[in-house]
Write a protein that holds these residues in place. Structure first.
Motif, PDB file in Angstrom:
ATOM      1  N   UNK A 282       0.812  -1.218   0.000  1.00  0.00           N
ATOM      2  CA  UNK A 282       0.000   0.000   0.000  1.00  0.00           C
ATOM      3  C   UNK A 282       0.851   1.277   0.000  1.00  0.00           C
ATOM      4  N   UNK A 283       2.129   1.177  -0.337  1.00  0.00           N
ATOM      5  CA  UNK A 283       3.012   2.341  -0.265  1.00  0.00           C
ATOM      6  C   UNK A 283       3.253   3.006  -1.613  1.00  0.00           C
ATOM      7  N   UNK A 284       2.436   2.697  -2.595  1.00  0.00           N
ATOM      8  CA  UNK A 284       2.631   3.282  -3.920  1.00  0.00           C
ATOM      9  C   UNK A 284       3.580   2.413  -4.713  1.00  0.00           C
ATOM     10  N   UNK A 285       3.629   2.665  -5.991  1.00  0.00           N
ATOM     11  CA  UNK A 285       4.486   1.865  -6.870  1.00  0.00           C
ATOM     12  C   UNK A 285       4.490   2.477  -8.249  1.00  0.00           C
ATOM     13  N   UNK A 286       4.449   1.638  -9.256  1.00  0.00           N
ATOM     14  CA  UNK A 286       4.429   2.117 -10.630  1.00  0.00           C
ATOM     15  C   UNK A 286       3.016   2.137 -11.179  1.00  0.00           C
ATOM     16  N   UNK A 287       2.896   2.456 -12.436  1.00  0.00           N
ATOM     17  CA  UNK A 287       1.624   2.412 -13.144  1.00  0.00           C
ATOM     18  C   UNK A 287       0.533   3.237 -12.488  1.00  0.00           C
ATOM     19  N   UNK A 288      -0.666   2.674 -12.434  1.00  0.00           N
ATOM     20  CA  UNK A 288      -1.835   3.345 -11.855  1.00  0.00           C
ATOM     21  C   UNK A 288      -1.565   3.718 -10.394  1.00  0.00           C
ATOM     22  N   UNK A 289      -0.965   2.806  -9.658  1.00  0.00           N
ATOM     23  CA  UNK A 289      -0.694   3.015  -8.239  1.00  0.00           C
ATOM     24  C   UNK A 289       0.160   4.267  -8.026  1.00  0.00           C
ATOM     25  N   UNK A 290       1.250   4.363  -8.746  1.00  0.00           N
ATOM     26  CA  UNK A 290       2.125   5.528  -8.618  1.00  0.00           C
ATOM     27  C   UNK A 290       1.428   6.815  -9.028  1.00  0.00           C
ATOM     28  N   UNK A 291       0.650   6.742 -10.110  1.00  0.00           N
ATOM     29  CA  UNK A 291      -0.062   7.936 -10.595  1.00  0.00           C
ATOM     30  C   UNK A 291      -1.086   8.422  -9.574  1.00  0.00           C
ATOM     31  N   UNK A 292      -1.814   7.506  -8.952  1.00  0.00           N
ATOM     32  CA  UNK A 292      -2.823   7.884  -7.948  1.00  0.00           C
ATOM     33  C   UNK A 292      -2.160   8.497  -6.723  1.00  0.00           C
TER      34      UNK A 292
ATOM     35  N   UNK B  64      -2.822  12.312  -5.931  1.00  0.00           N
ATOM     36  CA  UNK B  64      -3.651  12.457  -4.735  1.00  0.00           C
ATOM     37  C   UNK B  64      -2.953  13.133  -3.572  1.00  0.00           C
ATOM     38  N   UNK B  65      -1.652  13.075  -3.556  1.00  0.00           N
ATOM     39  CA  UNK B  65      -0.906  13.730  -2.495  1.00  0.00           C
ATOM     40  C   UNK B  65      -0.666  12.842  -1.292  1.00  0.00           C
ATOM     41  N   UNK B  66       0.007  13.415  -0.287  1.00  0.00           N
ATOM     42  CA  UNK B  66       0.497  12.638   0.849  1.00  0.00           C
ATOM     43  C   UNK B  66      -0.594  12.112   1.766  1.00  0.00           C
ATOM     44  N   UNK B  67      -1.799  12.685   1.736  1.00  0.00           N
ATOM     45  CA  UNK B  67      -2.846  12.189   2.644  1.00  0.00           C
ATOM     46  C   UNK B  67      -3.237  10.746   2.331  1.00  0.00           C
ATOM     47  N   UNK B  68      -3.131  10.343   1.051  1.00  0.00           N
ATOM     48  CA  UNK B  68      -3.430   8.949   0.690  1.00  0.00           C
ATOM     49  C   UNK B  68      -2.387   8.030   1.319  1.00  0.00           C
ATOM     50  N   UNK B  69      -1.121   8.381   1.152  1.00  0.00           N
ATOM     51  CA  UNK B  69      -0.049   7.568   1.718  1.00  0.00           C
ATOM     52  C   UNK B  69      -0.153   7.510   3.240  1.00  0.00           C
ATOM     53  N   UNK B  70      -0.482   8.624   3.871  1.00  0.00           N
ATOM     54  CA  UNK B  70      -0.613   8.643   5.333  1.00  0.00           C
ATOM     55  C   UNK B  70      -1.694   7.672   5.800  1.00  0.00           C
ATOM     56  N   UNK B  71      -2.842   7.638   5.104  1.00  0.00           N
ATOM     57  CA  UNK B  71      -3.906   6.695   5.479  1.00  0.00           C
ATOM     58  C   UNK B  71      -3.498   5.256   5.176  1.00  0.00           C
ATOM     59  N   UNK B  72      -2.776   5.066   4.079  1.00  0.00           N
ATOM     60  CA  UNK B  72      -2.284   3.716   3.762  1.00  0.00           C
ATOM     61  C   UNK B  72      -1.332   3.226   4.845  1.00  0.00           C
ATOM     62  N   UNK B  73      -0.497   4.119   5.367  1.00  0.00           N
ATOM     63  CA  UNK B  73       0.435   3.734   6.429  1.00  0.00           C
ATOM     64  C   UNK B  73      -0.317   3.350   7.710  1.00  0.00           C
ATOM     65  N   UNK B  74      -1.420   4.034   7.990  1.00  0.00           N
ATOM     66  CA  UNK B  74      -2.231   3.675   9.168  1.00  0.00           C
ATOM     67  C   UNK B  74      -2.857   2.288   8.978  1.00  0.00           C
ATOM     68  N   UNK B  75      -3.310   1.998   7.759  1.00  0.00           N
ATOM     69  CA  UNK B  75      -3.872   0.671   7.468  1.00  0.00           C
ATOM     70  C   UNK B  75      -2.786  -0.384   7.642  1.00  0.00           C
ATOM     71  N   UNK B  76      -1.582  -0.100   7.168  1.00  0.00           N
ATOM     72  CA  UNK B  76      -0.454  -1.037   7.325  1.00  0.00           C
ATOM     73  C   UNK B  76      -0.168  -1.301   8.801  1.00  0.00           C
ATOM     74  N   UNK B  77      -0.194  -0.238   9.607  1.00  0.00           N
ATOM     75  CA  UNK B  77       0.062  -0.406  11.041  1.00  0.00           C
ATOM     76  C   UNK B  77      -1.006  -1.279  11.693  1.00  0.00           C
ATOM     77  N   UNK B  78      -2.251  -1.122  11.220  1.00  0.00           N
ATOM     78  CA  UNK B  78      -3.383  -1.850  11.797  1.00  0.00           C
ATOM     79  C   UNK B  78      -3.431  -3.301  11.328  1.00  0.00           C
TER      80      UNK B  78
END
Length: 185
Positions: free
Chosen positions: A35-45, A49-63
């Motif tokens: 959930x930390x981003x990558x290439x293709x669609x994932x990287x583009x989103x 979308x900005x850092x708020x998406x990554x921040x929420x993904x990191x919370x999901x990873x922690x959980x």
């Protein structure tokens, strides 16, 4: 370029373009398990979308430690013209011997389940697993369209129906495949 069909009260549309520009209640991200981003669609989103998406993904990873193949999780859409991003992890194609078809179907079904839970009226899907994960594009389109049609035909009368589902194709090949297959819905 747009093409559409109707199933019950839901319009299913097809367009060629950039999913990060689509105005919808939710857009689907073809994510990886981290959930930390990558290439293709994932990287583009993540980039658009900005850092708020990554921040929420990191919370999901922690959980829960990420997202398993076939599963889906929801985050904010950040700077995107959507309310939510539904992240799903498609399978890597290994010749069809590791339940890849069922896992891909689960991606679509779990995204639609989360859309219903969040009262989403419109959702946009990319062509999950057809890029670097090498899922055969014809087969992936069959699975995606059948999963969506099955979900719409089984939808509960108690829940508000999705009004609009869009398949956003990044390339001409996927667009042409979906266009030819949507006439059979």
């Amino acid at each position: 370029m747009e093409h559409s069909v109707q199933i019950n009260q839901t319009t299913i549309s097809l367009l060629k373009g950039d999913i990060t520009k689509i105005k919808a209640d939710a857009i689907v991200n073809a994510a990886n398990t981290s959930l930390l981003g990558g290439g293709g669609v994932d990287g583009a989103i993540h980039k658009a979308g900005g850092k708020s998406i990554l921040e929420e993904c990191m919370k999901i990873r922690e959980r829960q430690g990420g997202c398993a193949v076939g599963e889906a999780v929801t985050t904010t859409a950040g700077n995107l013209p959507a309310s939510y991003v539904i992240h799903t992890v498609g399978p890597v194609w290994n010749g069809g011997t590791n339940n890849e078809m069922e896992k891909l179907r689960s991606c679509y079904m779990n995204c639609l389940r989360l859309a219903a839970e969040h009262n989403v009226k419109s959702i946009a899907f990319p062509n999950i697993s057809t890029g670097i994960y090498r899922f055969p594009k014809q087969l992936a389109a069959d699975i995606a369209l059948k999963a969506v049609a099955d979900s719409l035909n089984r939808a509960s009368t108690e829940q508000e129906p999705l009004e609009h589902i869009t398949f956003v194709c990044f390339d001409d090949e996927n667009f042409d495949i979906y266009r030819s297959k949507m006439t059979g819905l």
